[in-house]
Structures are given as C-alpha cells and as structure tokens.
Scaffold this active site. Structure first.
Site, PDB file in Angstrom:
ATOM      1  CG  ASP A 222      -1.904   1.101   1.280  1.00  0.00           C
ATOM      2  OD1 ASP A 222      -2.789   1.132   0.408  1.00  0.00           O
ATOM      3  OD2 ASP A 222      -1.817   1.955   2.186  1.00  0.00           O
ATOM      4  CD  GLU A 271      15.680 -14.289   4.259  1.00  0.00           C
ATOM      5  OE1 GLU A 271      16.403 -13.345   4.613  1.00  0.00           O
ATOM      6  OE2 GLU A 271      14.724 -14.730   4.944  1.00  0.00           O
TER       7      GLU A 271
END
Length: 575
Positions: A222, A271
């Site tokens: 956002d 990751e």
C-alpha cells in the site's frame, strides 16, 4: 455456510497444480481481490471473516482465478477500512484468528490458488503499540523517532508545522497533548512512520518473514511510493509542495531512495522457495518511474492504473497497452491490468457515465454530479462496456487484478444513508470538496450478494455492515449461476480459457482489422481478441468463437463464428 478443509478441496485442473509449482506464477496470473469485511460472514455478526472466505474457496476455484489478494485483516480501529493497522502480525478478532488464517492458507493452496496479503508500511494505526508508546514518552524520546513529530509554528507552537492537507481532507498534522505535532498523510488515525529509523526497517522485515512462513506467496504494498521522505529543516508550503516535480527528489512522494527499502525486501523474498513476490501500489508520474518498483531487484510488479483511468476508447486502449508492454519488455517485469478495486467507483458504473475526455479527477465526481446511479448514467451500456473491457483485459499478456463482485457485473451502490457511511474520504470532506472522491468508497465495499433473498442476500445470517440495495438479488451468485448469458458465466468461461491459451508475454496488433473504433490483436497460437469500442456493428473476423462479452449478430459462417460484432462487445476467436 459450510466450512472447508484442505482435504475437501480438489485442484481446479492440472494447470492449477502446475501453477502452484511455477516460481513465475505471478507474471500472467488472474488475481482476485477480497475485501474481507464484505466478502462472506461465517459468524453471523454482519462483518465478513476469514472462515467465510474459506467457505467460499470452491467458488473461487471454479471461477478460475490463480490467486487471492486479501485486503487488510489485521487488528484495526477501522478509521480507514482496516488500512490503519494496530498490529501487523495478528488477525482482527472480528475477522478471525491466526489459526483461521492458517486454515484459509492451507485450503487455498490445496485448491491450487496462491495467497497475497496487503501490507501497509507508510503508516500504522493510532492504536499501534509504537504510537501509544510515542504519545506517552514525550519530546525527544526514542519512541517518537519511529514516527514524524515536529514542533509547531507560531509563538507557542500552536500552528501546524506546515499548511499541508491530508489525502482524506483536513490538516495533515495533528497536535498531541504535550504540544508537538505528528504527520499523517491520510487520516488522523494513520500516523506516518519514519523510514529513516532502522528499527522500522527491521520490524517490517520481521513481518515479511512472519507471513511468508505462514504460507503467504506475495504482498500488495500500500502507498509504496511514500515510504521514503526528506522533510529537511524548513518545510515547504502546500502550494510549494504541489508545484514540486515528482522526479525522485520530492520531499514526500516517489523518492529515489525508496528503492533501497525494496531491495532489502527482495533479499528476504529470495530466502524462500519459490521466492515471494510483491506488487506496488505506486501512483507515480510516468511508466519509467513505475518500472523501478517493478524491477526484479525490487518488488517485481507495480500496478498499472492507466486502463482504469481511461475512457472506453480504442485509441487510448491501444496506446496504453503498447506503452506498458514496451516498458515491461525493457524492465523484465510483467504488466498488470486493473479496472476496479476497493478505492474506485466500479467500472460498470464508470463506463455508463459521460467520457472524462482527459479531464482530471476520478469519474466518481461526475457520478455525484449526476445524482447517483439512476440519474445521468446508462447502466445497461456501462455493464456492456465493462464486460467488453474485462474480456479485452483478460486477453492481454501480464497479470489481471479483479475486484470482488466485478464478476457479477455489480454497479456502485449509491443509496447509502450518510449516517451509515464509513469511509473517511466521505466523512472528512464536504459536498464542496468531494469533487475527486465522490461519495467515498463505501459504494464498492458493500457486502456481496450470494443468494437471491435473505436478510443479506446470503452474505451472513446477521445482516451486513453496509446496506445492500434490493437490486442485488438479480446480481447474486445464485441468480447468475443459472444464466448462461450472465456476467459471472462470462468470467468463468474466460478465466478457464485464459489458462489454456496464454503463452508468450507478447501480442501482435492486426492493423488490417483494427480500424477506428475496433481493436484486434493476436496472441501465441492463433488466439485473437477483437473489441468494438463503437456503437455500430462491424464485420467479425474469421475464426471459431471461444467466448464473447455479449450476443453476436448475423448468421454463422463456415468457421463457426458469427459475422457481426456489435458495439461495446469483445470476442475471442481461434483462427
């Protein structure tokens, strides 16, 4: 509502199973946005919840979307519909629990659907533990460094640090009890974070891992263009701020250093296997500026709102598509396409309004001036154009972001009494200052109609938190599932075909057939999309008709297609 478990859910088809294993699934995904409070209510308290969403996973699977994006479901005072977050690593108890979230994630993945969650990093809610600590700690405290506090102007600091206005109207600065002021670009209850503070960085990295570890596949970010700020010692006036170009050096918007934040996030995404992805909500000045958010070193995608802001016009559509596909090819990202979301008037209503013709502002302003959906708006034409636009969108290379209820052809709901409205864009403005925000955003956030009748048209046993109009009955899932010509059935057909047909992220314009108010393009394998933006019927290109946004005219030719394409209609063909 019947609860679902992962064991109950079968994948839609083999392509859905393949999608789950594809690390680049997001490049051409159809993503369905859910506003949780208004989707489905399992508890019967009038507010949508996570268990309600879980109960509707078969509907989402059968619709044919590839992923679900959840608007905020975090603990919140609801000053801005959940975008005032009080705890980024929990679920609002009115919406469910972390266990409910885990079950939803499991059931979605079992159905072959990915899960994207909203992240709100520009500001917290005023109830966040950090902000409450900052209020209690006072001037010069470590706690206040996480936010943007300033001394006021005037002899006793009684004036705000600058005359800035918030996005929702009213001052962008609010004074606290000890006399300092804090910045909130949005509602008073949404204090802006200070991203120059390292602790803010670290906390959001923890949040990214928290949700990724719970099975989240991606994040919608956002106000992604506002995190980095450089206010300096002397604050510019509102007029000076407005006059500054947004070229990477603006004090508030789209600063170049914001991309250092997202490069750090990218390292976290990598990751995981497959890597997590993200899409930026970044209202910036050019496709080149937007592309930086969508880079492989950053978030990966950024919303392209160009079609959302365009009139239903062939020349505008072609220019927008051509420019954005070229930009995507240069950056290595994929394009995103969107017509409706939780912040704008639904496109079935927008397309029934007079054209904007390049005027600034949102079409909601014209909608208010017209007095609502029954004055000055051609509802039938708006829906025909919306269906045609959506079928055009779903044929494009890239990701399509769909907003709940658009698959039903829902119009904006205007008939909400003022005392029942919830949106700060309405509550903090006056009729004279609503030219851009219209009646606020509640009209596109009214709970969905699932059934023809009942207290809330099947949304939940306890009614709905925003009033639903009587005409929802004819636009309910129940009503449209029985009608092969309905908007819902068109979406289902198109989304299933889209999985089968999409290939390379390119298209070829057919200039021999694209003329004036008609656009024709071809995708890999002889898949053709033709859209008539005009009012008069035109000859239909040859080919087997796969799906159309409306009834086709004329007699059928030897190839199995109809020979006439009416106005405001899109058709997919196989040559």
């Amino acid at each position: 509502m019947t609860s679902q478990s992962a064991a109950d859910i079968r994948p839609l088809d083999e392509s859905a199973e393949l999608l789950v294993d594809d690390p680049t699934w997001w490049r051409q995904a159809a993503v369905y946005q859910i506003y949780p409070r208004s989707f489905a209510d399992a508890s019967g308290d009038g507010i949508g919840d996570l268990r309600g969403i879980t109960s509707r996973v078969p509907y989402l699977r059968d619709l044919g979307v590839d992923a679900v994006w959840l608007s905020p479901f975090y603990p919140s005072a609801l000053a801005d519909g959940g975008y005032d977050v009080d705890d980024y690593r929990d679920v609002d108890p009115r919406i469910g629990t972390l266990e409910d979230f885990d079950e939803l994630s499991s059931v979605l993945h079992a159905a072959g659907l990915r899960l994207i969650v909203d992240l709100v990093p520009n500001h917290t809610g005023s109830g966040h533990a950090w902000f409450q600590e900052a209020l209690a700690a006072g001037r010069g405290s470590r706690a206040r460094e996480r936010y943007i506090f300033r001394e006021g102007r005037g002899e006793h600091g009684e004036l705000p640090p600058a005359d800035w206005e918030s996005i929702f109207g009213g001052p962008a600065w609010t004074r606290v009890e000890d006399g300092q002021w804090y910045l909130h670009l949005f509602a008073t209850e949404q204090p802006d974070l200070n991203w120059a503070d390292r602790e803010v960085h670290e906390d959001f990295l923890t949040t990214l891992r928290f949700w990724s570890d719970r099975g989240v596949d991606g994040f919608r970010v956002d106000v992604a263009h506002a995190l980095a700020k450089d206010l300096g010692e002397e604050l510019p006036s509102a007029a000076e701020l407005q006059a500054m170009p947004q070229d990477g050096r603006h004090p508030l918007w789209d600063r170049d250093e914001v991309h250092e934040i997202y490069a750090e996030w990218r390292r976290v995404f990598e990751e995981y296997s497959p890597p997590r992805t993200a899409v930026a909500e970044a209202w910036v000045g050019s496709a080149e500026r937007r592309a930086r958010y969508a880079s492989p070193q950053g978030l990966g995608q950024a919303f392209n709102f160009d079609l959302l802001e365009a009139d239903f016009d062939a020349a505008d559509y072609r220019r927008i598509v051509t420019e954005n596909l070229a930009q995507s090819a240069q950056t290595g990202s994929s394009s995103t396409w969107v017509f409706s979301n939780h912040d704008v008037v639904r496109h079935a209503t927008r397309y029934g309004l007079p054209p904007r013709a390049g005027r600034p502002g949102k079409q909601g302003a014209d909608w208010v001036a017209a007095g609502g959906p029954d004055e000055g708006i051609d509802r039938e034409l708006g829906l025909r154009r919306a269906r045609a636009a959506t079928l055009f969108e779903l044929a494009l290379p890239g990701s399509a972001y769909l907003y709940q209820g658009e698959e039903l052809g829902l119009h904006e709901v205007a008939e909400i009494p003022d005392d029942q409205r919830q949106d700060p864009a309405f509550l903090r403005t006056t009729p004279e200052t609503r030219s851009d925000d219209g009646l606020g955003r509640d009209g596109c956030r009214v709970p969905l109609p699932w059934a023809r009748g009942g207290a809330s048209f099947g949304f939940g046993e306890g009614g709905s938190h925003l009033p639903q109009p009587s005409w929802f009955a004819d636009f309910s899932v129940e009503a449209e599932s029985d009608d092969p010509t309905s908007t819902l059935e068109m979406y289902r057909r198109a989304l299933h075909l889209r999985r089968e047909l999409h290939g390379a992220e390119t298209l070829t314009w057919d200039d021999a057939l694209s003329d004036g108010e008609v656009l024709v393009f071809e995708r890999t394998g002889g898949w053709v999309c033709a859209t008539n933006f005009g009012d008069e019927e035109v000859p239909l290109p040859a080919g087997e008709v796969l799906v159309a946004s409306g009834e086709l005219g004329g007699s059928e030719d030897a190839a199995g297609g109809a020979r006439v394409l009416p106005g405001a209609t899109t058709v997919w063909l196989r040559r």
